[in-house]
Design a protein around this motif. Sequence first.
Motif, short mmCIF file in Angstrom:
data_model
loop_
_atom_site.label_atom_id
_atom_site.label_comp_id
_atom_site.label_asym_id
_atom_site.label_seq_id
_atom_site.Cartn_x
_atom_site.Cartn_y
_atom_site.Cartn_z
N GLN A 26 0.83 -1.19 0.00
CA GLN A 26 0.00 0.00 0.00
C GLN A 26 0.87 1.25 0.00
N VAL A 27 0.29 2.36 -0.47
CA VAL A 27 0.90 3.67 -0.35
C VAL A 27 0.04 4.48 0.62
N THR A 28 0.60 4.84 1.77
CA THR A 28 -0.12 5.61 2.78
C THR A 28 0.76 6.77 3.22
N LEU A 29 0.36 7.98 2.86
CA LEU A 29 1.15 9.17 3.18
C LEU A 29 0.93 9.67 4.60
N PHE A 30 -0.24 9.40 5.16
CA PHE A 30 -0.63 10.03 6.41
C PHE A 30 -0.42 9.10 7.60
N PRO A 31 0.11 9.61 8.71
CA PRO A 31 0.18 8.80 9.93
C PRO A 31 -1.23 8.48 10.40
N GLU A 32 -1.39 7.34 11.04
CA GLU A 32 -2.73 6.94 11.46
C GLU A 32 -3.32 7.91 12.48
N SER A 33 -2.47 8.56 13.26
CA SER A 33 -2.98 9.56 14.19
C SER A 33 -3.67 10.69 13.44
N GLN A 34 -3.12 11.05 12.28
CA GLN A 34 -3.72 12.10 11.48
C GLN A 34 -5.03 11.63 10.85
N MET A 35 -5.06 10.39 10.39
CA MET A 35 -6.29 9.84 9.83
C MET A 35 -7.38 9.79 10.89
N SER A 36 -7.00 9.45 12.13
CA SER A 36 -7.98 9.41 13.21
C SER A 36 -8.57 10.79 13.46
N GLN A 37 -7.74 11.83 13.41
CA GLN A 37 -8.24 13.19 13.57
C GLN A 37 -9.20 13.55 12.46
N MET A 38 -8.85 13.16 11.25
CA MET A 38 -9.73 13.45 10.12
C MET A 38 -11.05 12.71 10.25
#
Length: 266
Positions: A26-38
Amino acid sequence: MRKILFTLASIALVTACATSPTGRNQVTLFPESQMSQMGSAAFTSMQQSEKVSSDRNQNRYVTCVVNALVPELNTVAPDMNSTRWETKVFIDDSANAFALPGGKIGVHTGMFNVAGNASQLAAVLGHEMGHVWARHGNERVSHQYIGTAGLQLAAILSGEPTAEKQQLLGLLGVGTQVGALKFSRTHESEADEIGLTLMARAGFDPRESVALWKNMAKQGGGGTPEFLSTHPATDTRIRDLQAQMDQALKLYQQAKAQGKRPNCHL
């Protein structure tokens, strides 16, 4: 929201490689902490714009199913242990449900007319939780971020509904009337596989997953159910579930032997 914007603005565009639960690159640019905030911001936005059900039975029912699935997810995905799942029931006749990064789950009241029992609802919610664990939202947002050369994704979560806001909700995993984006077949297959495993391990009958998708295909007469606009139920999907059923039934029998018999009902 300001913190989200500041953090997003400071993200360096360095491609992050990850591996999905099924072993796919996979290609994932964002840290999961940031995804959780979103995900949390999107969930808050939805609660402000949509009608939230205060029906205790409906909310208790959804929470019961989620609470049965979460320990199984934590067992197979230790990295999800810190997630605190939150559920809301939205008053909407469409047969729809979603899960967002950060452990936010929404179920439309119309889903209760299609998912005829707790095992069928578990098939839906296990599938949606599978999307979160497999970081499908991160993949989709990452590709969108690359494609728009730095679109401020969090900014469009605030304010009045716009096409851009609907698009981001679609990327995160929320099926919407405007700008709904389909998960890829790869994402759908992964979520189906994860959901089937989770429901069986939790003591829900995995055979009901097939019944659920058949119900989905029938729902709405000649129209297309809202859920199917972003989660297409095809003959291929049902065949895939049936091909995995023997293993799922073994997990189901093991769960029952361990006393896992979720008593969830509407």
